[in-house]
Design an enzyme around this catalytic site. Structure first.
Site, PDB file in Angstrom:
ATOM      1  CG  HIS A 168      -3.453   2.826   2.262  1.00  0.00           C
ATOM      2  ND1 HIS A 168      -4.013   2.666   1.110  1.00  0.00           N
ATOM      3  CD2 HIS A 168      -3.355   1.755   3.232  1.00  0.00           C
ATOM      4  CE1 HIS A 168      -4.346   1.360   1.450  1.00  0.00           C
ATOM      5  NE2 HIS A 168      -4.012   0.915   2.376  1.00  0.00           N
ATOM      6  CG  ASN A 211      -6.983  -1.443   1.565  1.00  0.00           C
ATOM      7  OD1 ASN A 211      -6.199  -0.730   0.635  1.00  0.00           O
ATOM      8  ND2 ASN A 211      -6.390  -1.741   2.911  1.00  0.00           N
ATOM      9  CB  CYS A 257      -1.070  -0.031   1.217  1.00  0.00           C
ATOM     10  SG  CYS A 257      -1.825  -1.618   1.311  1.00  0.00           S
TER      11      CYS A 257
HETATM   12  O1  UT7 Z   1      -3.852  -1.966   3.395  1.00  0.00           O
HETATM   13  C1  UT7 Z   1      -3.237  -2.538   4.307  1.00  0.00           C
HETATM   14  C2  UT7 Z   1      -3.585  -1.811   5.635  1.00  0.00           C
HETATM   15  N1  UT7 Z   1      -4.577  -2.493   6.217  1.00  0.00           N
HETATM   16  C3  UT7 Z   1      -5.315  -2.107   7.188  1.00  0.00           C
HETATM   17  O2  UT7 Z   1      -4.968  -0.829   7.779  1.00  0.00           O
HETATM   18  C4  UT7 Z   1      -6.182  -2.774   8.238  1.00  0.00           C
HETATM   19  C5  UT7 Z   1      -6.375  -2.482   9.620  1.00  0.00           C
HETATM   20  N2  UT7 Z   1      -7.230  -2.851  10.257  1.00  0.00           N
HETATM   21  C6  UT7 Z   1      -8.387  -2.655  10.399  1.00  0.00           C
HETATM   22  O3  UT7 Z   1      -8.900  -1.644   9.584  1.00  0.00           O
HETATM   23  C7  UT7 Z   1      -9.252  -3.203  11.411  1.00  0.00           C
HETATM   24  O4  UT7 Z   1      -8.586  -4.027  12.226  1.00  0.00           O
HETATM   25  C8  UT7 Z   1     -10.506  -4.395  10.580  1.00  0.00           C
HETATM   26  C9  UT7 Z   1     -11.329  -3.598   9.862  1.00  0.00           C
HETATM   27  C10 UT7 Z   1      -9.703  -5.085   9.524  1.00  0.00           C
HETATM   28  C11 UT7 Z   1     -11.244  -5.094  11.759  1.00  0.00           C
HETATM   29  O5  UT7 Z   1     -11.570  -4.348  12.705  1.00  0.00           O
HETATM   30  P1  UT7 Z   1     -11.400  -4.443  14.195  1.00  0.00           P
HETATM   31  O6  UT7 Z   1     -12.202  -3.362  14.858  1.00  0.00           O
HETATM   32  O7  UT7 Z   1      -9.899  -4.327  14.487  1.00  0.00           O
HETATM   33  O8  UT7 Z   1     -12.130  -5.948  14.491  1.00  0.00           O
HETATM   34  P2  UT7 Z   1     -11.712  -7.189  14.966  1.00  0.00           P
HETATM   35  O9  UT7 Z   1     -10.610  -7.800  13.993  1.00  0.00           O
HETATM   36  O10 UT7 Z   1     -11.275  -6.890  16.392  1.00  0.00           O
HETATM   37  O11 UT7 Z   1     -13.019  -8.153  15.301  1.00  0.00           O
HETATM   38  C12 UT7 Z   1     -14.067  -7.538  15.994  1.00  0.00           C
HETATM   39  C13 UT7 Z   1     -15.076  -8.778  15.556  1.00  0.00           C
HETATM   40  C14 UT7 Z   1     -14.852 -10.284  15.842  1.00  0.00           C
HETATM   41  O12 UT7 Z   1     -15.639 -11.002  16.396  1.00  0.00           O
HETATM   42  P3  UT7 Z   1     -15.361 -11.726  17.985  1.00  0.00           P
HETATM   43  O13 UT7 Z   1     -14.406 -12.389  17.953  1.00  0.00           O
HETATM   44  O14 UT7 Z   1     -15.436 -10.036  18.735  1.00  0.00           O
HETATM   45  O15 UT7 Z   1     -16.935 -12.323  18.310  1.00  0.00           O
HETATM   46  C15 UT7 Z   1     -14.546 -10.576  14.286  1.00  0.00           C
HETATM   47  O16 UT7 Z   1     -14.826 -12.151  14.114  1.00  0.00           O
HETATM   48  O17 UT7 Z   1     -15.838  -8.542  14.200  1.00  0.00           O
HETATM   49  C16 UT7 Z   1     -15.570  -9.985  13.707  1.00  0.00           C
HETATM   50  N3  UT7 Z   1     -15.305  -9.438  12.391  1.00  0.00           N
HETATM   51  C17 UT7 Z   1     -16.740  -9.263  11.597  1.00  0.00           C
HETATM   52  N4  UT7 Z   1     -17.988  -9.146  11.794  1.00  0.00           N
HETATM   53  C18 UT7 Z   1     -18.843  -9.022  10.930  1.00  0.00           C
HETATM   54  C19 UT7 Z   1     -14.420  -9.315  11.575  1.00  0.00           C
HETATM   55  N5  UT7 Z   1     -14.792  -9.061  10.429  1.00  0.00           N
HETATM   56  C20 UT7 Z   1     -15.984  -9.140  10.437  1.00  0.00           C
HETATM   57  C21 UT7 Z   1     -16.949  -8.718   9.160  1.00  0.00           C
HETATM   58  N6  UT7 Z   1     -18.314  -8.462   9.626  1.00  0.00           N
HETATM   59  N7  UT7 Z   1     -16.535  -8.490   7.958  1.00  0.00           N
END
Ligand code: UT7
Length: 320
Positions: free
Chosen positions: A239, A269, A114
């Site tokens: 980004h 993204n 990225c």
């Molecule tokens: O270009 C490269 C750069 N990449 C990035 O910058 C990505 C950076 N990271 C992020 O943007 C965020 O960490 C994400 C958007 C990927 C995830 O958000 P988060 O607030 O960190 O969520 P999490 O991974 O902590 O997940 C929270 C919950 C989990 O469920 P439990 O374990 O709390 O029951 C996940 O399984 O949300 C769940 N989850 C979803 N639920 C519904 C993860 N993906 C999804 C989804 N829909 N698509």
């Protein structure tokens, strides 16, 4: 070493628009979750007849025309991508051939995920200086939908396809600074060619943490190196991974939110394409104009980061 400025921008959108509701039909997610956690409402995926190359070509042509620079005037091509159709020839070489750009110039791809487009600007600046060239074409393009596991809700809702490009020009004086770095790491990984299909794996939480450190660090260093403050900058283009990452940085820096452009709601993204696509919209919607000062910041795979401070200029008719 001469500085560079941006004198033209272009982009290409992939044809298929996929909404959060579309994804919620096939994977356990919802528009509410994706919107509140990422700011993404929809993204573009390539149609059957599109790929990273067709998008790169269209974005490059648009950038040349907006810069009023002919293909034969280009003195180097650098393309940031992680999803080209070929490992070799490079995406930059494919674009060179199709646009009829001259042969005796440096033409290459950069893999900094990225951060690839911004790394590309700095590489192009170095190449123009070492070869005595005047105009560079810098592209960021991705076809990430082909690298997605559409059953993995952690990744499939985040990414999209697209391309952006810009034409740069060397200038005497002017304003330019860059900050480049990498920590190394597998937090975002895509396998190379092998027996298994290549797919994107990401530890989202770790990358989020990294991003909210990397962006302010880049912006701080650019201010220090350029001896200016964010108040002197007209627009900041980060980004477009997640609106919460950008909001977090705005709060941390006590910055003016109106200067931080966002378009992840419509494109998701798009990795190396995200900064040049956003940049094109900033220019085309006149949020920044000739003479304005920009900061561009990227972060991503390999835990790379990259920032540049530069101006928007106009083609200097006496060059070349
Ligand atoms: O270009 C490269 C750069 N990449 C990035 O910058 C990505 C950076 N990271 C992020 O943007 C965020 O960490 C994400 C958007 C990927 C995830 O958000 P988060 O607030 O960190 O969520 P999490 O991974 O902590 O997940 C929270 C919950 C989990 O469920 P439990 O374990 O709390 O029951 C996940 O399984 O949300 C769940 N989850 C979803 N639920 C519904 C993860 N993906 C999804 C989804 N829909 N698509």
């Amino acid at each position: 070493m001469k500085n560079i400025e941006i004198i033209g921008t272009g982009m290409a959108k992939a044809k298929r628009c996929i909404t959060n509701d579309d994804l919620a039909k096939t994977v356990d997610t919802s528009d509410e979750w994706i919107t509140t956690r990422t700011g993404i409402k929809e993204r573009r995926f390539c149609s059957e007849e599109e790929d990273a190359y067709t998008l790169a070509y269209e974005a490059a042509r648009n950038a040349l025309s907006s810069a009023n620079v002919k293909a034969e005037e280009i003195d180097c091509i650098v393309c940031g991508t992680i999803s080209g159709e070929y490992v070799t020839p490079s995406m930059a070489c494919l674009v060179q051939k199709e646009l009829g750009i001259k042969e005796d110039i440096p033409v290459l791809d950069v893999n900094a995920a990225c951060s690839g487009f911004i790394y590309g600007l700095e590489v192009a600046r170095g190449l123009l200086n070492s070869t005595g060239g005047s105009y560079g074409l810098v592209i960021g393009c991705e076809h990430l939908s082909k690298l997605l596991d559409m059953e993995d809700r952690n990744t499939c809702v985040l990414f999209g396809d697209g391309a952006g490009a810009c034409v740069i020009q060397t200038v005497e004086g002017g304003l330019y600074q860059s900050v480049l770095g990498a920590r190394g790491g597998y937090e975002i990984a895509v396998e190379g060619p092998g027996k298994e299909r290549s797919i994107i794996h990401m530890d989202g939480k770790a990358v989020f943490k990294f991003a909210v450190e990397a962006i302010p660090k880049c912006l701080h260093e650019l201010q220090k190196k350029g001896n200016i403050t964010l108040d002197d900058v007209d627009m900041v283009v980060c980004h477009q991974a997640n609106s919460r990452i950008i909001d977090h940085c705005i709060r941390k820096l006590h910055a003016d939110a109106g200067k931080f452009y966002k378009n992840m709601d419509r494109f998701g993204n798009t990795s190396a394409a995200s900064v040049p696509m956003a940049l094109d919209e900033v220019v085309k919607t006149k949020k920044a104009k000739v003479g304005d000062t920009l900061m561009l910041v990227g972060f991503g795979g390999g835990l790379t980061w990259a920032g540049v401070l530069l101006r928007i200029g106009e083609k200097h008719e006496t060059i070349g």
